[in-house]
Design an enzyme around this catalytic site. Structure first.
Site: not given
Length: 377
Positions: A109, A179, A203
């Protein structure tokens, strides 16, 4: 399994995202879905300019502020575009400050974020690409640019199961952008150490379609001319995240989950449960005589997304594991397509009892196949 309060025979969901939502929240959403607060309309039908949505928006922002002790010099935003949209938005809003940014590329990511940012300025990887999972050099050896617009890192790499045990330091006054997609609201942390924190909510905080962002006031006001208004942090801050039609339902669900976290005992309780669940699972892996193997160094092992191999990376055995787990109503265990293996996501809505059930299945599976295959060690 017995029927839940929502009247559906629920499975055990260890999905990496969208993740499990607390049953109590789902039940409340169901009860309000057709007639939200006696308006005669569904939550999906109310106007984003209405007093009802203004209340939803403000209450969700205030809940974030309370749970994370967000200082007054930060704005709390709800944005469209998901995580990948934020990769672009961050660069278009912040890269203009100096034209370059430092990126900590520790996994897939963060690598994608760096690739996207390179479209808008100079990206400096602060260390070479790791040769293996979690092989992150000591931060004292990182090559940091004191004139960078920001330092970017992903606190928890969801795919590989890598979580940072520390907050990186920068040189001079370079702000940190982080992040926290998969570990936001799993522990308390000092918001003031960051310039920008962002997390797609699907999430730990809701359903896909909105990103939570917390940005320091001094980082507003310097977007690139090409930055679209819908991703412009300054314009969104000035309109309280209602520049255009916002994802009302997603913000509504996020607000419900934030309330649920408070009822459960807040972030102190979330962190406690998070550590208990992950320790239970890692103990099962560590005590399996290498039947299950996690290749991430212990100090970088994620508390949230636990990735591991079976039988030294035996594809057939791992497929059997997924299939037999589903026969036991345990779902979404297959690892990401880029790394394979097994991945277990332990978001806040996943209970300790859920994890115990999975661990018992893992022990039974090992007993069944330990001596019947050729392990790849």
């Amino acid at each position: 399994m017995s029927k839940s309060k929502v009247g559906i025979n629920r499975i055990l969901n260890f999905g990496a995202g969208p993740g499990k939502i607390p049953v109590a929240v789902l039940a409340e959403v169901r009860n309000e879905f057709l007639n939200f607060e006696n308006t005669g309309m569904s939550i999906t039908e109310i106007s984003h300019r209405s007093s009802e949505y203004s209340k939803i928006n403000n209450e969700a922002q205030n809940a974030v502020k309370q749970l994370l002790s967000v200082p007054d010099n930060y704005k709390i935003l709800f944005l469209p575009g998901g995580g990948q949209g934020m990769f672009s938005a961050i660069a278009m809003n912040l890269m203009n400050r100096t034209g370059s940014a430092d990126y900590v590329v520790a996994g897939i990511w963060s690598g994608l974020a760096a690739k996207e940012a390179a479209k808008y300025g100079t990206v400096n990887p602060v260390f070479p690409k790791p040769g293996k999972l979690g092989d992150i050099p000591d931060s004292k050896s990182w090559t940091l640019n004191p004139n960078a617009s920001y330092l970017y890192y992903c606190d928890n790499e969801t795919i590989e199961g890598i979580e940072f045990p520390f907050i990186p330091e920068t040189r001079g006054s370079v702000p940190i952008v982080v992040d926290m997609a998969s570990n936001i609201m799993t522990r308390k942390f000092d918001v003031s150490k960051f310039g920008l924190i962002f997390a797609p909510v699907q999430k730990n905080l809701g359903t896909a379609g909105v990103v939570l962002a917390i940005i320091r006031d001094d980082l507003l006001g310097t977007p690139m001319k090409i930055c679209p208004s819908v991703l412009n942090f300054t314009e969104l801050a000035n309109t309280n995240s209602i520049l255009n039609t916002p994802p009302i339902f997603q913000v509504y669900v996020t607000g419900k989950i934030l309330q649920w976290i408070n009822i459960q005992g807040g972030l102190k309780e979330m962190e406690k449960q998070c550590c208990q669940k992950s320790q239970l699972l890692y103990n099962a892996i560590n005590q399996s005589n290498n039947f299950y193997e996690c290749h991430v160094p212990e100090n970088f092992r994620s508390r949230i997304n636990v990735s591991f191999k079976i039988g030294g990376g035996n594809d057939n055995l791992e497929e059997k594991f997924v299939q037999e787990a589903e026969e036991h109503r345990i779902y979404q265990l297959r690892g990401h397509r880029l790394v394979g293996g097994i991945r277990v996501s332990l978001y806040n809505a996943v209970s300790y009892e859920d994890t115990e059930t999975l661990v018992q299945f893992m022990k039974n599976f090992q007993a069944k196949y330990q001596n019947s295959i050729e392990r790849h060690l």
